[in-house]
Design a protein around this motif. Sequence first.
Motif, PDB file in Angstrom:
ATOM      1  N   PRO A 151       0.830  -1.212   0.000  1.00  0.00           N
ATOM      2  CA  PRO A 151       0.000   0.000   0.000  1.00  0.00           C
ATOM      3  C   PRO A 151       0.862   1.259   0.000  1.00  0.00           C
ATOM      4  O   PRO A 151       1.957   1.285   0.565  1.00  0.00           O
ATOM      5  CB  PRO A 151      -0.811  -0.126   1.288  1.00  0.00           C
ATOM      6  N   ILE A 152       0.385   2.280  -0.646  1.00  0.00           N
ATOM      7  CA  ILE A 152       1.063   3.579  -0.621  1.00  0.00           C
ATOM      8  C   ILE A 152       0.695   4.277   0.681  1.00  0.00           C
ATOM      9  O   ILE A 152      -0.485   4.506   0.965  1.00  0.00           O
ATOM     10  CB  ILE A 152       0.660   4.420  -1.838  1.00  0.00           C
ATOM     11  N   THR A 153       1.692   4.592   1.462  1.00  0.00           N
ATOM     12  CA  THR A 153       1.448   5.169   2.788  1.00  0.00           C
ATOM     13  C   THR A 153       1.872   6.637   2.863  1.00  0.00           C
ATOM     14  O   THR A 153       1.833   7.229   3.933  1.00  0.00           O
ATOM     15  CB  THR A 153       2.195   4.368   3.867  1.00  0.00           C
ATOM     16  N   TYR A 176      -5.059   7.639  -2.271  1.00  0.00           N
ATOM     17  CA  TYR A 176      -6.489   7.686  -1.983  1.00  0.00           C
ATOM     18  C   TYR A 176      -7.160   6.413  -2.490  1.00  0.00           C
ATOM     19  O   TYR A 176      -6.669   5.783  -3.432  1.00  0.00           O
ATOM     20  CB  TYR A 176      -7.118   8.921  -2.621  1.00  0.00           C
ATOM     21  N   PRO A 177      -8.261   5.999  -1.876  1.00  0.00           N
ATOM     22  CA  PRO A 177      -8.861   4.691  -2.226  1.00  0.00           C
ATOM     23  C   PRO A 177      -9.192   4.526  -3.708  1.00  0.00           C
ATOM     24  O   PRO A 177      -8.878   3.485  -4.292  1.00  0.00           O
ATOM     25  CB  PRO A 177     -10.127   4.653  -1.353  1.00  0.00           C
ATOM     26  N   ASP A 178      -9.823   5.516  -4.334  1.00  0.00           N
ATOM     27  CA  ASP A 178     -10.183   5.382  -5.748  1.00  0.00           C
ATOM     28  C   ASP A 178      -8.942   5.237  -6.619  1.00  0.00           C
ATOM     29  O   ASP A 178      -8.903   4.412  -7.537  1.00  0.00           O
ATOM     30  CB  ASP A 178     -10.995   6.586  -6.217  1.00  0.00           C
ATOM     31  N   GLN A 179      -7.932   6.056  -6.322  1.00  0.00           N
ATOM     32  CA  GLN A 179      -6.701   5.980  -7.116  1.00  0.00           C
ATOM     33  C   GLN A 179      -5.981   4.661  -6.890  1.00  0.00           C
ATOM     34  O   GLN A 179      -5.375   4.115  -7.821  1.00  0.00           O
ATOM     35  CB  GLN A 179      -5.782   7.155  -6.766  1.00  0.00           C
ATOM     36  N   GLN A 180      -6.055   4.123  -5.681  1.00  0.00           N
ATOM     37  CA  GLN A 180      -5.377   2.859  -5.420  1.00  0.00           C
ATOM     38  C   GLN A 180      -6.101   1.684  -6.086  1.00  0.00           C
ATOM     39  O   GLN A 180      -5.464   0.702  -6.496  1.00  0.00           O
ATOM     40  CB  GLN A 180      -5.235   2.647  -3.917  1.00  0.00           C
ATOM     41  N   ARG A 181      -7.414   1.751  -6.192  1.00  0.00           N
ATOM     42  CA  ARG A 181      -8.117   0.729  -6.982  1.00  0.00           C
ATOM     43  C   ARG A 181      -7.698   0.802  -8.448  1.00  0.00           C
ATOM     44  O   ARG A 181      -7.483  -0.232  -9.102  1.00  0.00           O
ATOM     45  CB  ARG A 181      -9.634   0.905  -6.837  1.00  0.00           C
TER      46      ARG A 181
END
Length: 227
Positions: A45-47, A110-115
């Motif tokens: 995950p990007i933290t 951010y969640p959308d970008q990580q999906r």
Amino acid sequence: MSEVSRRETLAWVGAAFTSPWITSGSEPAFAQEVPGLWKDLTFAPITAPGYGTDPNLLKPATPWPLTLTPEQREALRICADLMIPADDRSPSGAALNLDAFIDEWVSAPYPDQQRDRWLILSGLAWLDAESNARFHHTWAVASDDERRAVFDDIAFKGKIKPGLGRPAFFFSRLRGLMLGGFYSRPEGMKDIGYIGNTPMESYPGPSDEALAHLNTALVQMGIKPVA
């Protein structure tokens, strides 16, 4: 690598949020079947921090690092050229550095970008696997005819090759991001004739067509038409 600055790409991403092509829907039913050559990649995950709730707009920062490799950026440039080729009105998607836009987008924490990060990077890996299986070389060295043959199997709704639902979903999402980035640039706005945010020396008044439309609506509401 692109010469676009981080400050420019961050502003670009912000502008693209208003684009209808950027909106991410749920995964369609046809994408549930995962074919043999598609591999759902996993990533740490990007933290890195995001903007937070009170960004300093006078001194914009770049709080997260870019994460795509040179090879992934090159694959995106190839896709951008095929999805948005140059014509007599505008340059190609690759010439407009859409790979830099996508890198900024999928690197954001951010969640959308990580999906999207999972889908785009898994899709780029699939392009290499599919190209190797069909043509015995990677996507980067495939000919444009070979690349179009791959895209033809996943690009058109109703004509998706059986078993390629997940790659088709990847193509659709990547194309949406490309279009959102393209039409957020001055060249893309010019391509569709958008002239907003352009100062006028004087206002000529509404056109005859607009005035007629307004008066029709006013009459329907029982209001006196304007002169």
